[in-house]
Design an enzyme around this catalytic site. Structure first.
Site, PDB file in Angstrom:
ATOM      1  N   PHE A  43       0.828  -1.204   0.000  1.00 18.75           N
ATOM      2  CA  PHE A  43       0.000   0.000   0.000  1.00 18.75           C
ATOM      3  C   PHE A  43       0.865   1.258   0.000  1.00 18.75           C
ATOM      4  O   PHE A  43       0.624   2.192  -0.781  1.00 18.75           O
ATOM      5  CB  PHE A  43      -0.919  -0.029   1.222  1.00 18.75           C
ATOM      6  CG  PHE A  43      -1.693   1.237   1.460  1.00 18.75           C
ATOM      7  CD1 PHE A  43      -2.930   1.431   0.871  1.00 18.75           C
ATOM      8  CD2 PHE A  43      -1.188   2.234   2.291  1.00 18.75           C
ATOM      9  CE1 PHE A  43      -3.647   2.600   1.100  1.00 18.75           C
ATOM     10  CE2 PHE A  43      -1.896   3.398   2.521  1.00 18.75           C
ATOM     11  CZ  PHE A  43      -3.127   3.589   1.924  1.00 18.75           C
ATOM     12  N   ASP A  44       1.869   1.314   0.865  1.00 17.48           N
ATOM     13  CA  ASP A  44       2.724   2.498   0.978  1.00 17.48           C
ATOM     14  C   ASP A  44       3.410   2.806  -0.344  1.00 17.48           C
ATOM     15  O   ASP A  44       3.413   3.945  -0.817  1.00 17.48           O
ATOM     16  CB  ASP A  44       3.811   2.287   2.045  1.00 17.48           C
ATOM     17  CG  ASP A  44       3.263   1.911   3.397  1.00 17.48           C
ATOM     18  OD1 ASP A  44       2.416   1.008   3.466  1.00 17.48           O
ATOM     19  OD2 ASP A  44       3.703   2.512   4.381  1.00 17.48           O
ATOM     20  N   THR A  45       4.013   1.765  -0.929  1.00 16.67           N
ATOM     21  CA  THR A  45       4.762   1.954  -2.172  1.00 16.67           C
ATOM     22  C   THR A  45       3.843   2.451  -3.278  1.00 16.67           C
ATOM     23  O   THR A  45       4.181   3.382  -4.019  1.00 16.67           O
ATOM     24  CB  THR A  45       5.425   0.638  -2.601  1.00 16.67           C
ATOM     25  OG1 THR A  45       6.314   0.198  -1.568  1.00 16.67           O
ATOM     26  CG2 THR A  45       6.193   0.817  -3.891  1.00 16.67           C
TER      27      THR A  45
END
Length: 413
Positions: free
Chosen positions: A199-201
């Site tokens: 999700f972050d990437t």
């Protein structure tokens, strides 16, 4: 989408409204949750000059995590609880951030591996309007990090992969210490598909491609020896995410032009202004960065080429199999290099670039076919490993020529 282009406005919050909402996603953390939230609450009360909120996002825990969270909400002012019936850190963050009314949103892992002294430097540029997202980085020279060699190698390799495969310019995608402006999150979150650790990437890559400013803060970070993260499963999921996101970028499935028009900061103008290498139609001028991206595309193309050659060698023979494998990978290689290596998107000059790619293909065909011809003149039936080694060497030479030709053709103002 709401028009957000141009300078961001500084956050203007009502005296009683939370300016910052810090989300802590948890799954079966009944032992660590209480000390974490109390420590974070005490730090914010003592050192954060604005109203704040702490949201515990419970990912379908099966122990007493939810009970502990409810107790903390009753004990500490400004602590809220969000319960989800499904697991996934990305799912928890997306749900908590979407439901929050705070203008600045952040998250951190429950182990509090990052020194909380970095929290105010993390969110201050978002509150002032200077930046749109902020990340803690463990890979800056001034960061102080304590962790094992295996995690260090995995982290650096992953971020290097992101630079090569997705042209990422941020340094540390995995650090569990990030923040985003709520108005930006409202536009980006519906486009983020991953609900787990990638999700972050995905969020950061979309933000970068949209022309948003990502602020990085060097952090002091101590590895949690009791971390429950399955490194192998997470790494495989991340690789699948890189492949999926890379395909979406290459095929134009994401509305990047609309995102940039709505969210991106306008380029500086004037005779001394530097050009943004991420803008469509422009070319990154940094040769080392281009070489890294070109090498990543080349490795992927070579692997596909070798697989196709081996699969068709027995049926077609060496030379036809070589021609087919090169032809199949040539167009995809040119398209990937246009977008990832040289920062060019859209159809402008696409035909010319593909003609240049076909010229490079012809040179590659001549080199590899010539190498095969020389090998077969020396040995009528060479061993398959020898044949593959000769092809790899010839492809390396062709790759150097391809880079020079493509760079000369695409590196234009």
């Amino acid at each position: 989408m709401t028009a957000l282009g141009g300078p961001r406005a500084a956050v203007q919050a009502r005296p009683t409204a939370a300016v910052l909402d810090v989300v802590i996603p948890v799954y079966n953390e009944e032992a660590d949750l209480g000390p974490c939230v109390r420590r974070l609450h005490a730090h914010l009360s003592a050192h954060f000059p604005y109203p704040f909120q702490i949201t515990v996002a419970d990912n379908a825990s099966v122990d007493d995590t939810l009970k502990v969270a409810d107790g903390l909400a009753a004990e500490l002012p400004g602590v809220e609880v969000l319960h989800l019936d499904a697991k996934g850190r990305g799912r928890a963050l997306s749900a908590a951030w979407s439901a929050s009314s705070a203008p600045v949103l952040a998250y951190m892992d429950v182990d509090l591996s990052t020194d909380l002294a970095a929290l105010l430097p993390l969110v201050a540029p978002l509150i002032s309007g200077h930046s749109d997202l902020a990340i803690g980085t463990r890979l800056a020279r001034t960061s102080r990090v304590v962790r094992g060699t295996k995690r260090e190698v995995i982290s650096r390799a992953y971020n290097l992969l992101l630079r090569g495969a997705l042209a990422a310019r941020f340094s540390d995608a995995q650090c569990g210490f990030k923040a985003i402006r709520a108005d930006v999150a409202a536009e980006l979150l519906p486009l983020v598909r991953d609900t787990g650790w990638f999700f972050d990437t995905e969020l950061l890559v979309l933000a970068q491609r949209a022309g948003l400013r990502i602020h990085e803060v060097p952090v002091d970070w101590v590895d949690d020896p009791d971390s429950r993260v399955d490194i192998v499963a997470t790494a495989l999921a991340d690789l699948r995410g890189v492949g999926r996101l890379g395909r979406a970028l290459l095929t134009g499935a994401l509305p990047l032009a609309d995102l940039r028009a709505q969210l991106g900061r306008a380029p500086l103008t004037g005779p001394g202004a530097r050009r943004d290498p991420a803008l469509p139609g422009q070319v990154p001028v940094g040769l080392p960065r281009q070489l890294v991206r070109f090498a990543a595309v080349g490795v992927a193309s070579t692997l596909v080429y070798l697989l196709l050659f081996v699969a068709t060698r027995g049926l077609l023979g060496a030379q036809p199999a070589n021609l087919l494998a090169l032809a199949v990978t040539a167009v995809a290689n040119t398209a990937a290099n246009r977008r990832l290596t040289f920062g060019i998107s859209g159809r402008r000059h696409a035909a010319r670039h593909h003609v240049q790619g076909l010229l490079a293909f012809a040179l590659g065909l001549a080199l590899t076919s010539g190498a095969l011809a020389v090998l077969h003149s020396v040995s009528a039936a060479p061993a398959r490993p020898v044949e593959l080694a000769v092809l790899v060497a010839a492809n390396l030479a062709a790759t150097v020529l391809r880079f020079v030709l493509l760079r000369l053709g695409m590196h234009h103002r």
